[in-house]
Design a protein around this motif. Structure first.
Motif, short mmCIF file in Angstrom:
data_model
loop_
_atom_site.label_atom_id
_atom_site.label_comp_id
_atom_site.label_asym_id
_atom_site.label_seq_id
_atom_site.Cartn_x
_atom_site.Cartn_y
_atom_site.Cartn_z
N GLN A 1 0.73 -1.19 -0.19
CA GLN A 1 -0.07 -0.05 0.04
C GLN A 1 0.94 1.20 -0.02
N VAL A 2 0.71 2.11 -1.06
CA VAL A 2 1.35 3.26 -1.11
C VAL A 2 0.13 4.38 -0.73
N LEU A 3 0.70 5.14 0.16
CA LEU A 3 -0.22 6.13 0.91
C LEU A 3 0.06 7.56 0.38
N PRO A 4 -0.69 8.33 0.18
CA PRO A 4 -0.32 9.74 -0.23
C PRO A 4 0.28 10.68 0.59
N THR A 5 0.90 11.52 0.09
CA THR A 5 1.59 12.74 0.81
C THR A 5 0.91 13.90 0.19
#
Length: 300
Positions: free
Chosen positions: A281-285
């Motif tokens: 899972q790549v979570l946003p910044t």
């Protein structure tokens, strides 16, 4: 049940785990208890585990990957069902150990680009790349880097790479003397920033790899009478209250500190209970713009 309540009976954990082959304990090994952000991620992890009837066993390795391996071995010996780690840098022997003992694990604060190891986090390189692009748009061309030490710390290393990539795309390069390393503390960061301010040609903007280091840099500027952002712009990463409450407020990158802990708990519980889950899972910044950055001074 009345008798159990009257006698204050507590089930014997070791006996119960022998029968079920499960301890319902999750181990988490973090680099340091001193760094507040790891505490916030771990707190979110613990809350979600508790909601699902699991307990958390916590340890730190002080950025020593050999120590991390030894601690993980001990936790496995004590029967933890699964493990949570911070970052992507780990001893190869650690993964062999986890495989041999069939212990699920998840890496946090980064996402494995090879997709070999389950991981939940964000793109650390992209975080500093975006904020460097923000400074370049303000016409800054001479940038400095204040970084946590990179040994055993892929987060610091890739955040430095994000700055270098943004400069490279514009045909620019950071000067060696404009790169300073410091442990994650206000005092150490203040000293490192002092070395940048002492340069004959100091950078017009500084990218710090986290908010603690950025605020230490701001303290050094205040003591030296250097105005922010009129004389120098400063940015951070992680968007903490520490940076938000400074004067001027710190421009920083918001990272998913709480979400990482919750998602890590959800993934491990799903895997332990045989439920489907997302392993990567790549979570946003996003950049949070405040007053610590401004256009380059006409004199620079």
């Amino acid at each position: 049940m009345n008798a159990a309540a009257k006698l204050r009976y507590v089930p014997h954990g070791a006996a119960r785990s022998m029968r079920s082959q499960r301890s319902r304990m999750i181990g988490a090994i973090v680099p340091s208890f001193d760094y507040a952000l790891y505490a916030r991620t771990t707190s979110a992890l613990q809350r979600r585990l508790d909601e699902r009837g699991y307990s958390l066993v916590l340890a730190e390795h002080h950025y020593d990957l050999n120590a991390e391996f030894r601690i993980a071995t001990k936790l496995i010996q004590h029967g933890v069902d699964a493990l949570v780690f911070v970052g992507l840098d780990h001893q190869p022997a650690l993964f062999s150990q986890l495989e041999d003992f069939e212990r699920p694990y998840v890496l946090t604060w980064g996402v494995d680009p090879t997709h070999r190891h389950p991981s939940i986090g964000f793109d650390n390189q992209a975080a500093t790349y975006s904020i460097a692009r923000h400074l370049l748009a303000l016409q800054h061309r001479d940038l400095g880097l204040l970084s946590a030490p990179v040994e055993g710390n892929d987060r610091a290393r890739t955040r430095g790479e994000g700055l270098r990539l943004a400069l490279q795309e514009q045909g620019l390069k950071i000067r060696d003397e404009c790169i300073q390393y410091a442990p994650i503390s206000l005092g150490a960061a203040k000293e490192a920033m002092g070395r940048l301010l002492a340069l004959r040609q100091r950078p017009t903007a500084v990218v710090a790899t986290n908010d603690v280091i950025a605020v230490g840099a701001m303290l050094a500027c205040r003591e030296a009478g250097v105005r922010i952002p009129e004389d120098i712009s400063i940015t951070g990463v992680d968007n903490t209250d520490l940076g938000a409450t400074q004067t001027p407020g710190l421009t920083s990158v918001r990272t998913p500190i709480i979400e990482i802990g919750t998602a890590a708990a959800d993934q491990l519980i799903s895997r332990l209970e045989g439920l489907p889950c997302e392993l990567f899972q790549v979570l946003p910044t996003e950049i949070v713009h405040r007053q610590s950055t401004g256009p380059v001074s006409p004199m620079d």
